[in-house]
Scaffold this motif. Structure first.
Motif, PDB file in Angstrom:
ATOM      1  N   VAL A  48       0.852  -1.295   0.069  1.00 41.86           N
ATOM      2  CA  VAL A  48      -0.458  -0.033   0.025  1.00 41.86           C
ATOM      3  C   VAL A  48       1.287   1.466  -0.105  1.00 41.86           C
ATOM      4  O   VAL A  48       0.486   2.234  -0.647  1.00 41.86           O
ATOM      5  N   LEU A  49       1.695   1.505   1.074  1.00 39.04           N
ATOM      6  CA  LEU A  49       3.020   2.281   0.692  1.00 39.04           C
ATOM      7  C   LEU A  49       2.902   2.780  -0.715  1.00 39.04           C
ATOM      8  O   LEU A  49       3.695   3.952  -1.218  1.00 39.04           O
ATOM      9  N   ARG A  50       3.982   1.612  -1.124  1.00 37.25           N
ATOM     10  CA  ARG A  50       4.163   1.756  -2.720  1.00 37.25           C
ATOM     11  C   ARG A  50       3.407   1.943  -3.550  1.00 37.25           C
ATOM     12  O   ARG A  50       3.727   2.533  -4.402  1.00 37.25           O
ATOM     13  N   LEU A  51       2.738   1.727  -3.196  1.00 41.88           N
ATOM     14  CA  LEU A  51       1.172   2.576  -4.236  1.00 41.88           C
ATOM     15  C   LEU A  51       0.833   3.376  -4.081  1.00 41.88           C
ATOM     16  O   LEU A  51       0.613   4.834  -4.800  1.00 41.88           O
ATOM     17  N   LEU A  52       0.695   3.971  -2.800  1.00 41.42           N
ATOM     18  CA  LEU A  52       1.142   5.083  -2.679  1.00 41.42           C
ATOM     19  C   LEU A  52       2.054   6.656  -2.912  1.00 41.42           C
ATOM     20  O   LEU A  52       1.407   7.066  -4.398  1.00 41.42           O
ATOM     21  N   ALA A  53       3.193   5.845  -2.935  1.00 41.18           N
ATOM     22  CA  ALA A  53       3.916   6.776  -2.995  1.00 41.18           C
ATOM     23  C   ALA A  53       4.037   6.806  -5.390  1.00 41.18           C
ATOM     24  O   ALA A  53       4.902   7.758  -5.517  1.00 41.18           O
ATOM     25  N   SER A 105       1.393  11.712 -10.568  1.00 43.91           N
ATOM     26  CA  SER A 105       0.549  13.003 -10.352  1.00 43.91           C
ATOM     27  C   SER A 105       1.318  14.673 -10.648  1.00 43.91           C
ATOM     28  O   SER A 105       1.027  14.910 -10.695  1.00 43.91           O
ATOM     29  N   GLY A 106       2.471  13.968 -10.100  1.00 44.98           N
ATOM     30  CA  GLY A 106       4.369  15.270 -10.144  1.00 44.98           C
ATOM     31  C   GLY A 106       3.994  15.752  -8.884  1.00 44.98           C
ATOM     32  O   GLY A 106       4.105  16.359  -9.024  1.00 44.98           O
ATOM     33  N   ALA A 107       3.676  15.325  -8.135  1.00 45.73           N
ATOM     34  CA  ALA A 107       3.274  15.820  -7.184  1.00 45.73           C
ATOM     35  C   ALA A 107       4.541  14.434  -6.091  1.00 45.73           C
ATOM     36  O   ALA A 107       3.802  14.109  -4.961  1.00 45.73           O
ATOM     37  N   ARG A 108       5.691  14.086  -6.054  1.00 43.76           N
ATOM     38  CA  ARG A 108       6.373  13.178  -5.933  1.00 43.76           C
ATOM     39  C   ARG A 108       6.181  13.434  -4.220  1.00 43.76           C
ATOM     40  O   ARG A 108       5.926  15.056  -3.437  1.00 43.76           O
ATOM     41  N   ALA A 109       6.356  12.590  -3.583  1.00 43.17           N
ATOM     42  CA  ALA A 109       6.414  12.446  -2.156  1.00 43.17           C
ATOM     43  C   ALA A 109       8.348  13.210  -1.735  1.00 43.17           C
ATOM     44  O   ALA A 109       8.755  12.287  -1.761  1.00 43.17           O
ATOM     45  N   SER A 110       7.573  14.423  -0.565  1.00 44.73           N
ATOM     46  CA  SER A 110       9.219  14.670  -0.009  1.00 44.73           C
ATOM     47  C   SER A 110       9.472  13.670   1.576  1.00 44.73           C
ATOM     48  O   SER A 110      10.605  14.188   2.126  1.00 44.73           O
ATOM     49  N   ARG A 111       7.923  13.115   1.638  1.00 43.20           N
ATOM     50  CA  ARG A 111       8.040  13.312   3.316  1.00 43.20           C
ATOM     51  C   ARG A 111       6.925  12.342   3.910  1.00 43.20           C
ATOM     52  O   ARG A 111       5.623  12.514   3.161  1.00 43.20           O
ATOM     53  N   ILE A 112       7.213  11.161   4.260  1.00 41.44           N
ATOM     54  CA  ILE A 112       5.884   9.952   4.369  1.00 41.44           C
ATOM     55  C   ILE A 112       6.436   9.621   5.776  1.00 41.44           C
ATOM     56  O   ILE A 112       7.507   8.850   6.181  1.00 41.44           O
ATOM     57  N   GLY A 143      12.063  11.104  13.466  1.00 43.79           N
ATOM     58  CA  GLY A 143      13.332  11.353  12.617  1.00 43.79           C
ATOM     59  C   GLY A 143      13.367  10.290  11.678  1.00 43.79           C
ATOM     60  O   GLY A 143      12.663   9.450  11.406  1.00 43.79           O
ATOM     61  N   ASP A 144      14.739   9.329  11.198  1.00 41.73           N
ATOM     62  CA  ASP A 144      14.560   8.487  10.258  1.00 41.73           C
ATOM     63  C   ASP A 144      15.116   7.192  11.208  1.00 41.73           C
ATOM     64  O   ASP A 144      14.657   7.051  12.027  1.00 41.73           O
ATOM     65  N   ALA A 163      11.092   0.305   7.335  1.00 38.54           N
ATOM     66  CA  ALA A 163      11.768   0.872   7.030  1.00 38.54           C
ATOM     67  C   ALA A 163      13.304  -0.036   5.887  1.00 38.54           C
ATOM     68  O   ALA A 163      14.225   0.965   5.154  1.00 38.54           O
ATOM     69  N   ARG A 164      13.561  -1.289   6.432  1.00 40.53           N
ATOM     70  CA  ARG A 164      14.298  -2.166   5.402  1.00 40.53           C
ATOM     71  C   ARG A 164      13.657  -2.034   3.570  1.00 40.53           C
ATOM     72  O   ARG A 164      14.304  -2.521   2.607  1.00 40.53           O
ATOM     73  N   GLN A 165      12.952  -2.089   3.259  1.00 38.68           N
ATOM     74  CA  GLN A 165      11.735  -2.544   2.916  1.00 38.68           C
ATOM     75  C   GLN A 165      11.425  -1.659   2.052  1.00 38.68           C
ATOM     76  O   GLN A 165      11.760  -2.052   0.381  1.00 38.68           O
ATOM     77  N   LEU A 166      11.011  -0.337   2.163  1.00 38.50           N
ATOM     78  CA  LEU A 166      11.062   0.646   1.516  1.00 38.50           C
ATOM     79  C   LEU A 166      12.198   1.915   1.803  1.00 38.50           C
ATOM     80  O   LEU A 166      11.904   2.724   2.003  1.00 38.50           O
ATOM     81  N   GLY A 167      13.315   1.065   1.093  1.00 41.52           N
ATOM     82  CA  GLY A 167      14.784   2.295   1.770  1.00 41.52           C
ATOM     83  C   GLY A 167      14.411   3.266   0.709  1.00 41.52           C
ATOM     84  O   GLY A 167      14.840   4.486   0.163  1.00 41.52           O
ATOM     85  N   GLU A 168      13.638   3.487  -0.390  1.00 43.20           N
ATOM     86  CA  GLU A 168      14.127   4.499  -1.573  1.00 43.20           C
ATOM     87  C   GLU A 168      12.705   5.253  -1.625  1.00 43.20           C
ATOM     88  O   GLU A 168      12.866   6.197  -2.094  1.00 43.20           O
ATOM     89  N   LEU A 169      12.165   5.140  -0.272  1.00 44.02           N
ATOM     90  CA  LEU A 169      11.027   6.240  -0.171  1.00 44.02           C
ATOM     91  C   LEU A 169      11.494   7.229   0.822  1.00 44.02           C
ATOM     92  O   LEU A 169      12.088   6.336   2.079  1.00 44.02           O
TER      93      LEU A 169
END
Length: 386
Positions: free
Chosen positions: A142-147, A153-160, A220-221, A249-255
């Motif tokens: 679901v988080l990957r689909l949200l990203a 949309s052109g509104a890339r997430a700056s922070r989740i 934080g991170d 955190a491990r699986q979604l390091g690209e976000l």
């Protein structure tokens, strides 16, 4: 002084052609993306009986809904303020599938008050929900689909921002708090009122007291999750919540994930992970989501569930735009050659409108930037002259 007849209520607005075209284009793009990921479209009604819309943890929406009496049944009805309880009802009661079910939706919701000073009271809510899987794998999906939704949309997430209501509930249980005290503690943590938190926990036994006092500083991170393991009490509920957050955190390091262990947004609604996505141009969250396993219980079937939703109007305004060209103006001519040219243009996705006689306005104002002209015996497209 009386308002003019054309005036709208505060925080409601018409959507005019250019903006509406962009919103509709984005709606199709996102629903197609959801479909490609296995999410099936459902369209619940905008009005239901009130007791259905506020069932389960959906009761938090009670004060947000416009209510009225049904002239047929005499029962209280309401305009929906959130679509998720309706989709949960569909999964639990109508589809009644045993395995994983992926559903999506898009439609207007109406709120008594705007959720922020810049928000509409009639968001066009779009979202995706995954039912029937209680593992962290569903939350990752679901988080990957949200990203992906924000990127399209052109509104890339700056922070989740990610939190976990299980941490708070485990600590509240460890402290032996009753319902009233738990609600008071929830309010203190939501306000990030550290002095009030110290006062509230002053007579509380350890390790619950030190664990609760640590929560506001745990943000934080991903490194904050390792620190949380050292400072939070060694109890099962805390371990389970931190394990899920570390897995994310491990699986979604690209976000661009960040973690706030005192953020209890949706505390009465969510049962596990919670998240809020932000884009650079927006001061408030553009998407909210998380796990809500108990909502379906009121419909006879409490299924594991996770998902997200956002306002499509707001997302379209934040995005980079759809970059669509204007319309093509075709002359009033009954020739078969012109008709074939117009048909070919429309088949290729172009908007073609016919030039009607007696038009006194600007064709550019009508949306045209090109026109069909006869050149060397053939119909072709040329720029629209001013």
């Amino acid at each position: 002084m009386a308002l003019p007849r054309w005036a709208l209520p505060e925080y409601f607005a018409d959507v005019l052609p250019v903006e509406a075209q962009g919103i509709e284009h984005l709606r199709r793009v996102l629903l197609d993306e959801f479909r490609l990921n296995g999410y099936q479209l459902v369209i619940p009604p905008t009005v239901e009986y009130l007791d259905s819309l506020v069932s389960g943890t959906g009761r938090d929406m009670d004060d947000s809904m416009f209510k009225f009496v049904d002239q047929i049944s005499g029962r209280t009805m309401a305009l929906r303020a959130d679509t998720t309880p309706q989709v949960t009802r569909i999964d639990a009661h109508l589809l009644n599938r045993q395995g994983v079910t992926r559903l999506c939706y898009c439609g207007p919701v109406v709120n008594v008050l705007p959720r922020s000073m810049t928000a509409s009271r009639e968001p066009l809510q779009i979202g995706a929900e995954l039912y029937g899987h209680d593992g962290i794998e569903a939350d990752v999906e679901v988080l990957r689909l949200l990203a992906r939704t924000l990127a399209l949309s052109g509104a890339r997430a700056s922070r989740i921002d990610v939190g976990h209501v299980g941490l708070f509930r485990a600590l509240a249980e460890l402290a032996g708090l009753d319902r009233e005290a738990e609600e008071a503690l929830f309010g203190i943590l939501q306000a990030k009122d550290v002095p009030a938190l110290r006062d509230f926990t002053a007579t509380m036994a350890e390790p619950a007291r030190s664990g609760l006092l640590a929560l506001p500083g745990l943000y934080g991170d991903a490194n904050v999750l390792l620190r949380a393991r050292d400072v939070l009490p060694d109890v099962a509920g805390v371990h389970a919540a931190l394990d899920e957050l570390l897995h994310l955190a491990r699986q979604l390091g690209e976000l661009p994930l960040s973690f706030d262990l005192a953020d209890l947004r949706g505390y009465h609604y969510h049962t596990g992970l919670m998240f809020a996505a932000y884009c650079g141009a927006s001061p408030t969250a553009v998407a909210l989501g998380g796990r809500y396993n108990e909502v379906g219980r009121a419909f006879g079937r409490a299924r594991p569930a996770t998902g997200f939703s956002l306002d499509l109007r707001e997302l379209a305004a934040l995005g980079a735009g759809v970059g669509m060209s204007g319309a093509i103006l075709a002359p009033l001519d009954n020739s078969a050659e012109l008709a074939a040219c117009v048909s070919a243009l429309r088949a290729g996705g172009e908007v073609v409108m016919q030039e009607l006689p007696g038009h006194t306005g600007s064709w550019r104002e009508a949306g045209c930037d090109r026109r069909v002209v006869l050149k060397d015996g053939a119909w072709c497209v040329a720029a629209l002259e001013d």
